[in-house]
Scaffold this active site. Structure first.
Site, PDB file in Angstrom:
ATOM      1  CB  VAL A 299      -9.729  -2.981  -0.991  1.00  0.00           C
ATOM      2  CG1 VAL A 299     -10.527  -3.233   0.280  1.00  0.00           C
ATOM      3  CG2 VAL A 299     -10.628  -3.154  -2.213  1.00  0.00           C
TER       4      VAL A 299
ATOM      5  CE  LYS B 238     -14.025  -9.837  -5.076  1.00  0.00           C
ATOM      6  NZ  LYS B 238     -14.619  -8.732  -5.747  1.00  0.00           N
TER       7      LYS B 238
ATOM      8  CD  GLU C 171     -20.941  -7.958   5.412  1.00  0.00           C
ATOM      9  OE1 GLU C 171     -21.440  -8.097   4.294  1.00  0.00           O
ATOM     10  OE2 GLU C 171     -21.449  -8.429   6.438  1.00  0.00           O
TER      11      GLU C 171
ATOM     12  N   GLY D 213     -10.905   1.781 -10.204  1.00  0.00           N
ATOM     13  CA  GLY D 213     -10.547   0.763  -9.200  1.00  0.00           C
ATOM     14  C   GLY D 213     -11.666  -0.222  -8.914  1.00  0.00           C
TER      15      GLY D 213
ATOM     16  CE  LYS E  66     -18.261  -9.367  -5.594  1.00  0.00           C
ATOM     17  NZ  LYS E  66     -18.379  -8.260  -6.542  1.00  0.00           N
TER      18      LYS E  66
HETATM   19  P1  NDP Z   1      -5.377  -3.824  -6.187  1.00  0.00           P
HETATM   20  O1  NDP Z   1      -4.762  -4.448  -7.386  1.00  0.00           O
HETATM   21  O2  NDP Z   1      -5.732  -2.390  -6.246  1.00  0.00           O
HETATM   22  O3  NDP Z   1      -4.407  -4.047  -4.930  1.00  0.00           O
HETATM   23  C1  NDP Z   1      -3.691  -5.227  -4.714  1.00  0.00           C
HETATM   24  C2  NDP Z   1      -2.553  -4.913  -3.769  1.00  0.00           C
HETATM   25  O4  NDP Z   1      -1.864  -6.113  -3.469  1.00  0.00           O
HETATM   26  C3  NDP Z   1      -1.527  -3.942  -4.363  1.00  0.00           C
HETATM   27  O5  NDP Z   1      -1.156  -2.998  -3.386  1.00  0.00           O
HETATM   28  C4  NDP Z   1      -0.342  -4.841  -4.703  1.00  0.00           C
HETATM   29  O6  NDP Z   1       0.909  -4.185  -4.580  1.00  0.00           O
HETATM   30  C5  NDP Z   1      -0.468  -5.904  -3.623  1.00  0.00           C
HETATM   31  N1  NDP Z   1       0.134  -7.159  -4.032  1.00  0.00           N
HETATM   32  C6  NDP Z   1      -0.201  -7.963  -5.048  1.00  0.00           C
HETATM   33  N2  NDP Z   1       0.608  -9.033  -5.114  1.00  0.00           N
HETATM   34  C7  NDP Z   1       1.500  -8.881  -4.093  1.00  0.00           C
HETATM   35  C8  NDP Z   1       2.617  -9.635  -3.655  1.00  0.00           C
HETATM   36  N3  NDP Z   1       2.999 -10.758  -4.249  1.00  0.00           N
HETATM   37  N4  NDP Z   1       3.304  -9.183  -2.580  1.00  0.00           N
HETATM   38  C9  NDP Z   1       2.944  -8.044  -1.967  1.00  0.00           C
HETATM   39  N5  NDP Z   1       1.905  -7.276  -2.350  1.00  0.00           N
HETATM   40  C10 NDP Z   1       1.188  -7.699  -3.410  1.00  0.00           C
HETATM   41  O7  NDP Z   1      -6.648  -4.719  -5.811  1.00  0.00           O
HETATM   42  P2  NDP Z   1      -7.965  -4.258  -5.048  1.00  0.00           P
HETATM   43  O8  NDP Z   1      -7.602  -3.440  -3.870  1.00  0.00           O
HETATM   44  O9  NDP Z   1      -8.940  -3.730  -6.025  1.00  0.00           O
HETATM   45  O10 NDP Z   1      -8.546  -5.682  -4.588  1.00  0.00           O
HETATM   46  C11 NDP Z   1      -8.013  -6.365  -3.462  1.00  0.00           C
HETATM   47  C12 NDP Z   1      -8.984  -7.471  -3.080  1.00  0.00           C
HETATM   48  O11 NDP Z   1     -10.230  -6.882  -2.714  1.00  0.00           O
HETATM   49  C13 NDP Z   1      -9.316  -8.470  -4.177  1.00  0.00           C
HETATM   50  O12 NDP Z   1      -9.518  -9.733  -3.624  1.00  0.00           O
HETATM   51  C14 NDP Z   1     -10.624  -7.936  -4.762  1.00  0.00           C
HETATM   52  O13 NDP Z   1     -11.404  -8.939  -5.362  1.00  0.00           O
HETATM   53  C15 NDP Z   1     -11.285  -7.437  -3.507  1.00  0.00           C
HETATM   54  N6  NDP Z   1     -12.300  -6.420  -3.672  1.00  0.00           N
HETATM   55  C16 NDP Z   1     -12.056  -5.320  -4.445  1.00  0.00           C
HETATM   56  C17 NDP Z   1     -12.991  -4.317  -4.535  1.00  0.00           C
HETATM   57  C18 NDP Z   1     -12.747  -3.089  -5.347  1.00  0.00           C
HETATM   58  O14 NDP Z   1     -13.659  -2.257  -5.438  1.00  0.00           O
HETATM   59  N7  NDP Z   1     -11.592  -2.911  -5.933  1.00  0.00           N
HETATM   60  C19 NDP Z   1     -14.274  -4.418  -3.817  1.00  0.00           C
HETATM   61  C20 NDP Z   1     -14.436  -5.617  -3.031  1.00  0.00           C
HETATM   62  C21 NDP Z   1     -13.475  -6.576  -2.981  1.00  0.00           C
HETATM   63  P3  NDP Z   1       1.311  -2.956  -5.551  1.00  0.00           P
HETATM   64  O15 NDP Z   1       0.316  -1.872  -5.261  1.00  0.00           O
HETATM   65  O16 NDP Z   1       2.684  -2.581  -5.161  1.00  0.00           O
HETATM   66  O17 NDP Z   1       1.184  -3.467  -6.961  1.00  0.00           O
HETATM   67  N1  HSE Z   2     -14.735  -6.121  -9.241  1.00  0.00           N
HETATM   68  C1  HSE Z   2     -15.734  -6.158  -8.233  1.00  0.00           C
HETATM   69  C2  HSE Z   2     -16.982  -5.472  -8.729  1.00  0.00           C
HETATM   70  C3  HSE Z   2     -15.245  -5.485  -6.993  1.00  0.00           C
HETATM   71  O1  HSE Z   2     -16.897  -4.717  -9.710  1.00  0.00           O
HETATM   72  O2  HSE Z   2     -18.055  -5.682  -8.172  1.00  0.00           O
HETATM   73  C4  HSE Z   2     -16.203  -5.606  -5.839  1.00  0.00           C
HETATM   74  O3  HSE Z   2     -16.293  -6.910  -5.394  1.00  0.00           O
END
Ligand code: NDP
Ligand code: HSE
Length: 438
Positions: free
Chosen positions: A14, A105, A129, A187, A205
């Protein structure tokens, strides 16, 4: 006017998508927001990891506190996930007077009451959102678009990973674990994918949606959560024979006795639009007293669909940076001092219809015993099908659809049915929702 500088915590699915959308659509976004928006500082764990976005020109750090403490930053976009570090960072950012945008969430469902209160005191915005239904602007729709209604109930497919798995299993006969791996590679899944398949993510959610719909505090611990791991290919097929689809639904309904708050696999009549929402797509059906049923549909997960919601929140924040904090749209739609104390119902107090599947000895009188037990509990039957035993078995499969009944009555009936000598193993129970306009 100078562009607004934002900091991004997390550059994964994200976070990377958000940087991409902000950069690619910068000109149009500035025209909408009234000012440019620039990512100037970002944090990730491993700065050598390949990224889906271009980070040149962004100051990078492995310590997210650097971003939260950066005096040049007006908005912190939290995309790290989890509810511990993210909570500390968000609270620190609020203390520092930063506005928050998050897709998290778990964070909002578990700590939202406290976070909103801190934000209110500090006069900053917390926008979320993207935390519900990925790219679908459903929070805005309920909080603003339906503000004139009494929301009666809402039901949604609000986990993209789970819906993707159920769809691939049904359409292609694919194996559960194999599809889950694909969802992770795309992802879609949470860092801990049991959150997706056990319904925890959907419950996060739904907790948020219920608060916004009914004006109640966030109460994640009161949500009933049941996952999709016990759904078999046979259940999917039998449901289809009866004219239903099985979907993993979050349902919340206001009743005279309190609020239902539940996530579980659900049979839905196949003619309903929501029964035909497949793959990673999400849909939320909201019934308001004035508007009637409304349906919101779109991608529930993935980098750019989610970024779409994140960036919309950033634009909203930039638009209101100069407006009076007292007059902003309240976090939970209702003014903080006007939240109601409607109780959340336990599952035994909830009324639904059921699909029941059981293995029965192929003997006379078995069905009569089962229907007598149901009848004694005041449970009326809508349909029965019996599948003759396979060649190598003496047991038939019996599938029943019931009319609505209090869950406690059904629990007691199932206990008695399972105790019958002619029934083997557990009775599979899947709740049903008709989701009609009443
Ligand atoms: P990812 O695992 O892809 O990304 C998490 C990011 O956070 C990575 O870049 C990671 O670094 C970084 N990170 C984690 N811990 C640390 C730390 N201690 N210090 C610095 N950086 C850190 O997760 P997503 O992008 O999938 O999800 C992010 C959020 O969005 C979550 O809350 C998820 O529930 C929410 N979400 C996700 C959706 C999806 O489709 N994936 C949709 C809607 C909501 P590094 O890359 O170096 O490991
Ligand atoms: N893991 C969540 C899903 C990401 O699959 O719906 C979006 O919130």
């Amino acid at each position: 006017m100078d562009p607004v500088k934002v900091g991004v915590l997390g550059l994964g699915t994200v976070g990377g998508g958000t940087v991409n959308v902000l950069q690619r659509n910068a000109e149009e976004i500035a025209r909408r927001a009234g000012r440019g928006i620039v990512v100037s500082h970002a944090a990730a764990r491993d700065l050598n990891k390949p990224r889906i976005c271009d980070t040149s020109g962004i100051q990078l750090t492995t310590d997210p506190v650097d971003v939260v403490n950066d005096p040049d930053i007006a908005i912190v976009i939290e995309l790290i996930g989890g509810d511990k570090l993210a909570y500390e960072l968000v609270m620190k950012a609020i203390e520092n007077g930063k506005h928050i945008v998050t897709a998290n969430k778990a964070l909002i469902a578990k700590h939202g009451n406290e976070i909103f209160s801190a934000a209110q005191d500090r006069g900053v915005i917390v926008a979320f959102e993207a935390a519900v239904a990925g790219g679908i602007p459903v929070i805005k729709a309920i909080r603003e678009g339906l503000a004139g209604n009494q929301i009666e109930w809402l039901a949604g497919i609000i986990n993209g990973t789970g819906n993707f798995i159920l769809t691939e299993m049904r359409d292609k006969g694919r194996d559960f674990d194999d599809v889950l791996k694909e969802a992770q590679a795309l992802g879609y899944a949470e860092a801990d994918p049991t959150f997706d398949v056990e319904g925890i993510d959907a419950a996060h959610k739904l907790t948020i949606l219920a608060s916004i719909a009914f004006g109640i505090p966030l109460q994640f611990d009161a949500a009933y959560t049941e996952g999709i791991t016990r759904i078999t290919r046979e259940d999917v097929t039998y449901a289809e024979e009866l004219g239903y689809r099985i979907k993993h639904l979050g349902v919340t309904r206001r009743t005279d006795r309190g609020v239902e708050l539940r996530v579980h696999p659900t049979l839905i009549p196949e003619r309903r639009l929501i029964a035909n929402v497949d793959g990673v797509m999400n849909a939320v059906l909201v019934k308001g007293d004035a508007v009637g049923p409304t349906l919101y549909y779109g991608a529930g997960a993935g980098d750019e669909p989610t970024a779409s919601a994140v960036v919309a929140d950033v634009v909203d924040v930039v638009r209101v940076l100069t407006s009076d904090p007292e007059n902003r749209v309240p976090h939970l739609a209702f003014q903080p001092d006007s939240l109601s104390d409607l109780p959340i119902l336990t599952m035994s107090e909830v009324e639904t219809s059921y699909y029941l599947r059981m293995q029965a000895k192929d003997e006379p009188g078995v069905l009569a015993d089962v229907t007598r037990i149901l009848g004694d509990k005041g449970i009326s039957i809508e349909a029965i099908i019996q599948k003759e035993p396979a060649d190598d078995s003496s047991e038939a499969v019996v599938i029943l659809l019931t009319h609505e009944v209090l869950e406690q009555q059904m629990d007691e009936a199932i206990e008695q049915i399972e105790a019958l000598a002619t029934i083997s193993g557990h009775v599979t129970r899947i709740r049903m929702e008709r989701l009609d306009a009443s």
